[in-house]
Design an enzyme around this catalytic site. Structure first.
Site, mmCIF file in Angstrom:
data_model
loop_
_atom_site.group_PDB
_atom_site.id
_atom_site.type_symbol
_atom_site.label_atom_id
_atom_site.label_comp_id
_atom_site.label_asym_id
_atom_site.label_seq_id
_atom_site.Cartn_x
_atom_site.Cartn_y
_atom_site.Cartn_z
ATOM 1 N N LYS A 14 1.088 12.450 15.552
ATOM 2 C CA LYS A 14 1.102 10.986 15.712
ATOM 3 C C LYS A 14 1.381 10.589 17.160
ATOM 4 O O LYS A 14 0.763 9.674 17.676
ATOM 5 C CB LYS A 14 2.177 10.346 14.812
ATOM 6 C CG LYS A 14 1.955 10.533 13.327
ATOM 7 C CD LYS A 14 2.989 9.771 12.492
ATOM 8 C CE LYS A 14 4.421 10.183 12.778
ATOM 9 N NZ LYS A 14 4.767 11.567 12.386
ATOM 10 N N ARG A 89 8.369 3.815 7.831
ATOM 11 C CA ARG A 89 8.567 5.107 7.173
ATOM 12 C C ARG A 89 9.174 4.940 5.797
ATOM 13 O O ARG A 89 9.372 5.936 5.106
ATOM 14 C CB ARG A 89 9.544 5.938 7.998
ATOM 15 C CG ARG A 89 8.886 6.932 8.930
ATOM 16 C CD ARG A 89 9.973 7.423 9.866
ATOM 17 N NE ARG A 89 9.886 8.811 10.142
ATOM 18 C CZ ARG A 89 9.420 9.314 11.290
ATOM 19 N NH1 ARG A 89 8.935 8.530 12.220
ATOM 20 N NH2 ARG A 89 9.424 10.596 11.492
ATOM 21 N N ARG A 128 6.561 23.761 19.107
ATOM 22 C CA ARG A 128 6.483 22.602 19.999
ATOM 23 C C ARG A 128 7.547 22.647 21.093
ATOM 24 O O ARG A 128 8.707 22.937 20.834
ATOM 25 C CB ARG A 128 6.641 21.333 19.156
ATOM 26 C CG ARG A 128 6.791 20.066 19.966
ATOM 27 C CD ARG A 128 6.444 18.856 19.174
ATOM 28 N NE ARG A 128 7.511 18.431 18.294
ATOM 29 C CZ ARG A 128 7.430 17.338 17.517
ATOM 30 N NH1 ARG A 128 6.317 16.620 17.500
ATOM 31 N NH2 ARG A 128 8.431 16.994 16.753
ATOM 32 N N ARG A 139 12.773 20.397 20.922
ATOM 33 C CA ARG A 139 13.498 19.221 20.450
ATOM 34 C C ARG A 139 14.595 19.677 19.504
ATOM 35 O O ARG A 139 14.382 20.596 18.709
ATOM 36 C CB ARG A 139 12.513 18.298 19.718
ATOM 37 C CG ARG A 139 12.416 16.922 20.343
ATOM 38 C CD ARG A 139 11.286 16.149 19.767
ATOM 39 N NE ARG A 139 11.521 15.734 18.387
ATOM 40 C CZ ARG A 139 10.705 14.955 17.693
ATOM 41 N NH1 ARG A 139 9.597 14.515 18.257
ATOM 42 N NH2 ARG A 139 10.969 14.620 16.464
ATOM 43 N N ARG A 150 13.013 17.261 7.319
ATOM 44 C CA ARG A 150 12.186 16.107 7.731
ATOM 45 C C ARG A 150 10.925 16.015 6.859
ATOM 46 O O ARG A 150 10.474 14.922 6.520
ATOM 47 C CB ARG A 150 11.808 16.216 9.207
ATOM 48 C CG ARG A 150 12.970 15.790 10.121
ATOM 49 C CD ARG A 150 12.871 16.403 11.502
ATOM 50 N NE ARG A 150 11.683 16.059 12.216
ATOM 51 C CZ ARG A 150 11.084 16.867 13.102
ATOM 52 N NH1 ARG A 150 11.590 18.060 13.375
ATOM 53 N NH2 ARG A 150 10.007 16.478 13.719
#
Ligand code: ADP
Length: 199
Positions: A14, A89, A128, A139, A150
């Site tokens: 996204k 969300r 990532r 992250r 998540r």
């Protein structure tokens, strides 16, 4: 006025696609995740209250998130439209967004759902790296347990929104696996095929 919304699980791309598509349409991309991370990094009161949720992979409470988003949408750069990445969300956030748009006489143009298989998502998130202060780092919420959490939160809280937007005739599902540029082209294509001009 173009009000575009990107839905999709963590790792669907996204953020990347939001930036590319928004730039192509000359509208600002608005990422609630990026905004929260900026507040956490700057140590603002909002950042201090959001930090624990981000680290745990939990959603920041709706009231806090909706207030932040509502304020962002009063900024002048959103006058010709915007692309939302990571909001709404939850059902409560989707309802709040309808209210904010209605107040301003706007409507959602299109909701694009990015679809990627579960195995590819976990692989993408684990690999990532993000650049923070010139350093390439992982992250803090891209660890295996938090990624799993998540994805569960996404299934429970956010998946019902795609059915809802589908029932309103606003949803386009786009295959978000593979090459970044190909996915951008698929998004722009689905967007223009649904009557919203790109140029
Ligand atoms: P991802 O989609 O990969 O999980 P984001 O950058 O969109 O990453 O979000 C990171 C975190 O920011 C979320 O796990 C959550 O804690 C917080 N967050 C972002 N958007 C929202 C939202 N709309 N409502 C509540 N919390 C949010």
């Amino acid at each position: 006025m173009v009000c575009l919304l990107l839905l999709g699980p963590p790792g669907a791309g996204k953020g990347t696609q939001g930036q590319l598509v928004a730039s192509r349409l000359s509208i600002p991309p608005i990422s609630t995740g990026d905004t929260f991370r900026a507040h956490v990094a700057a140590g603002t009161p909002l950042g201090l209250s959001a930090r624990g949720y981000l680290e745990a992979g939990d959603l920041v409470p709706d009231a806090v998130t909706c207030a932040m988003l509502s304020e962002r949408l009063t900024e002048p750069d959103t006058a010709a439209g915007f692309l939302l990445d990571g909001f709404p969300r939850t059902t409560a956030q989707a309802e709040a967004l309808q209210g904010i748009l209605a107040e301003r006489g706007h409507e959602l143009t299109r909701v694009i759902e990015l679809q990627v298989g579960a195995a590819e998502l976990v692989e993408r998130l684990s690999a990532r790296r993000v650049v923070i202060d010139g350093q390439s780092l992982q992250r803090s919420d891209d660890t295996p347990d938090t990624i799993r959490h998540r994805l569960e939160v996404y299934q429970r809280e956010t998946v019902p929104l795609s059915d809802w937007y589908g029932s309103l005739g606003l949803l386009s599902r786009v295959d978000a696996s593979g090459d970044v540029d190909e996915v951008t082209a698929r998004i722009l294509d689905s967007f223009s095929r649904n009557g919203a001009g790109v140029d």
